[in-house]
Design a protein around this motif. Structure first.
Motif, PDB file in Angstrom:
ATOM      1  N   MET A   1       0.858  -1.199   0.061  1.00 18.91           N
ATOM      2  CA  MET A   1       0.055   0.032  -0.073  1.00 18.91           C
ATOM      3  C   MET A   1       0.739   1.282   0.011  1.00 18.91           C
ATOM      4  O   MET A   1       1.924   1.533   0.601  1.00 18.91           O
ATOM      5  CB  MET A   1      -0.987  -0.128   1.245  1.00 18.91           C
ATOM      6  N   LEU A   2       0.588   2.501  -0.706  1.00 22.79           N
ATOM      7  CA  LEU A   2       1.377   3.400  -1.026  1.00 22.79           C
ATOM      8  C   LEU A   2       1.031   4.183   0.345  1.00 22.79           C
ATOM      9  O   LEU A   2      -0.082   4.487   0.887  1.00 22.79           O
ATOM     10  CB  LEU A   2       0.644   4.226  -2.212  1.00 22.79           C
ATOM     11  N   SER A   3       2.462   4.803   0.807  1.00 23.72           N
ATOM     12  CA  SER A   3       2.465   5.585   2.081  1.00 23.72           C
ATOM     13  C   SER A   3       1.949   7.005   1.917  1.00 23.72           C
ATOM     14  O   SER A   3       2.394   7.314   0.689  1.00 23.72           O
ATOM     15  CB  SER A   3       3.841   5.500   2.753  1.00 23.72           C
ATOM     16  N   LYS A   4       1.571   7.654   2.571  1.00 25.26           N
ATOM     17  CA  LYS A   4       1.455   9.203   2.606  1.00 25.26           C
ATOM     18  C   LYS A   4       2.690   9.679   2.963  1.00 25.26           C
ATOM     19  O   LYS A   4       3.590   9.375   3.647  1.00 25.26           O
ATOM     20  CB  LYS A   4       0.406   9.688   3.439  1.00 25.26           C
ATOM     21  N   ARG A   5       3.151  10.924   2.131  1.00 23.16           N
ATOM     22  CA  ARG A   5       4.311  11.173   2.254  1.00 23.16           C
ATOM     23  C   ARG A   5       4.464  12.598   3.092  1.00 23.16           C
ATOM     24  O   ARG A   5       3.377  13.489   3.064  1.00 23.16           O
ATOM     25  CB  ARG A   5       4.853  11.794   0.950  1.00 23.16           C
TER      26      ARG A   5
END
Lengths: 259, 209
Positions: A1-5
């Motif tokens: 899952m893509l992380s929040k940056r």
């Protein structure tokens, strides 16, 4: 899952770090290269440098800063401020920046976005927008207006219209900076961020107003931002990047914790 | 010598700098003969696969890369370098190098909240060990920027995979002396540098530890 940056924004003037308050009063706070390295080691996801040097003959100093950062920091970083041509953009990329941010010059001449996207790729072309809340009207259906010169010059352009046009012209990401919230440390402009993020299909980076960890949580959840820009809250060591990430993680926001 | 293949596809100096940081001197070249002579090859890139494949062919670099692959010396593909190593990409219906059987297709989501390109840090699930991967473990995160993703035909060529939205794709692939990552290891912090250092130690043998 893509992380929040989490992206740290460093304002640089004449090669020195400055933190602006409402863009008007700026005070210098140190060496941008050292600060960049410190954040990198503390798990920062990305860096943005804004060159706020007033005179154009001082701009080569920024290229030196970019080169030094690129030798020591191995995360993406972008540079904005004073980019008017593809040549300006290419010089910064050549010095080691990953992406460039266009702002005022693109408002005055939107073709600049297209030219940059073509020359250096959409994924490296970030459109940064300074936005001010206004009365909702036929001219400003979103209730927000694009401004330039650090908020001093309203441009008569609706913010949502500009965001969509920027995407259409080839911007790969948008920085949505609320002039009203910038420097107040009282929270991001959630309504504005969400409105733009829902309208475009490219990532949106929320900017302006971060003062407390919950502000990041709010904008990354309710505000639907893909990334949150922080500045003074980490520059003055009140909070750390790793501390902010730990906080977000504990509240269920996916962030990169192993680095 | 380590050669970084220059085919006008993105900023190669960041790859060069990362190499330098892990103690590897690398030169950027668009000369097919220099590519053939190199001891190790890095094949990076971002942007459009269609125009990149065209540029490779114009410069005679496609043949040089394939020859290099057949020679058994180690090659590292990064991002577009991984995609072009497959047989085909949907992007411009382009035939590619065909080092690994498979094709690239574009991300397409019904959920509007999933942005394309896929930009940011995402996890890699390690499917099986590879000498270059070294101590990287499942769940470690790397930096991605791409709109197309790899479908690899045979599972034997897949070393790691990543999920974005409801789409799981091959993010680390390899065959013989070719190894490639969809993510930008030169922009993935210390984890990425570790992989690059792993590539430096690798002699091109899949099973060597």
């Amino acid at each position: 899952m893509l992380s929040k940056r989490i992206i740290a924004c460093l304002d640089v003037r004449n090669g020195q770090l400055a933190k602006s308050v409402k863009f008007v009063d700026t005070r210098d706070i140190g060496d941008p290269v050292a600060k960049a390295r410190e954040y990198y080691q503390d798990g920062l996801d990305e860096l943005v440098f804004y060159d706020i040097t007033a005179s154009s003959d001082q701009r080569n100093i920024m290229l030196e800063v970019v080169e030094q950062v690129a030798e020591q920091v191995f995360i993406p970083f972008s540079v904005g401020g004073g980019i008017r041509t593809v040549e300006d953009a290419s010089r910064l990329l050549g010095a080691g920046a990953e992406k460039i941010n266009v702002n005022s010059a693109a408002v005055k001449r939107p073709e600049l976005i297209k030219e940059c996207a073509h020359a250096i790729g959409s994924q490296n072309t970030v459109l940064s927008m300074d936005i001010m809340k206004v009365e909702m009207s036929r001219e400003f259906p979103s209730g927000y207006e694009v401004v330039i010169n650090g908020g001093r010059t309203p441009m008569g352009i609706d913010a949502l219209t500009w965001a969509l046009q920027g995407e259409e012209l080839g911007a790969g990401e948008l920085v949505v900076n609320s002039i009203d919230a910038d420097g107040t440390r009282s929270g991001y402009e959630i309504n504005l961020t969400r409105m733009i993020s829902e309208a475009v299909s490219i990532p949106v980076i929320a900017s302006g107003g971060a003062g407390k960890p919950e502000h990041l949580y709010d904008v990354l959840t309710e505000g639907k931002a893909d990334a949150a820009l922080v500045a003074s809250m980490v520059h003055f060591n009140e909070y750390t990047v790793s501390g902010l990430k730990q906080y977000l993680h504990e509240r269920g926001v996916k962030v990169r914790l192993r680095y | 010598m380590v050669a970084i293949v220059d085919y006008d596809a993105g900023n190669l100096r960041s790859v060069q700098r990362a190499c330098q940081h892990v103690g590897m001197k690398a030169g950027i070249t668009s000369d097919p003969d220099e590519v053939r002579r190199a001891d190790r090859l890095i094949f990076p890139g971002v942007g459009s696969a269609a125009s990149a494949v065209g540029t490779l062919a114009e410069r005679g670099l496609d043949e040089a890369i394939l020859e290099f692959f057949r020679s058994g010396k180690p090659i590292l593909g990064i991002c577009l370098g991984l995609q072009i190593a497959l047989e085909f990409t949907e992007e411009g219906n382009q035939h590619c190098l065909g080092i690994i059987p498979g094709a690239c297709e574009r991300f397409s989501f019904r959920d509007k909240a999933l942005k394309v390109p896929h930009i940011g840090w995402n996890e890699v699930e390690i499917i099986k060990p590879h000498p270059v991967l070294g101590s990287v473990t499942s769940g470690d995160e790397f930096y991605f920027v791409h709109s197309y993703f790899a479908h690899v035909e045979r599972s034997e060529h897949v070393y790691g995979r990543t999920t974005y939205g409801d789409q799981t794709f091959s993010s680390v692939i390899g065959r013989d002396n070719f190894f490639a990552t969809q993510f930008h290891l030169e922009k993935s912090g210390e984890m990425g540098l570790k992989l690059l250092a792993g590539f430096m130690q690798w002699e091109g043998d899949q099973d060597a530890q």
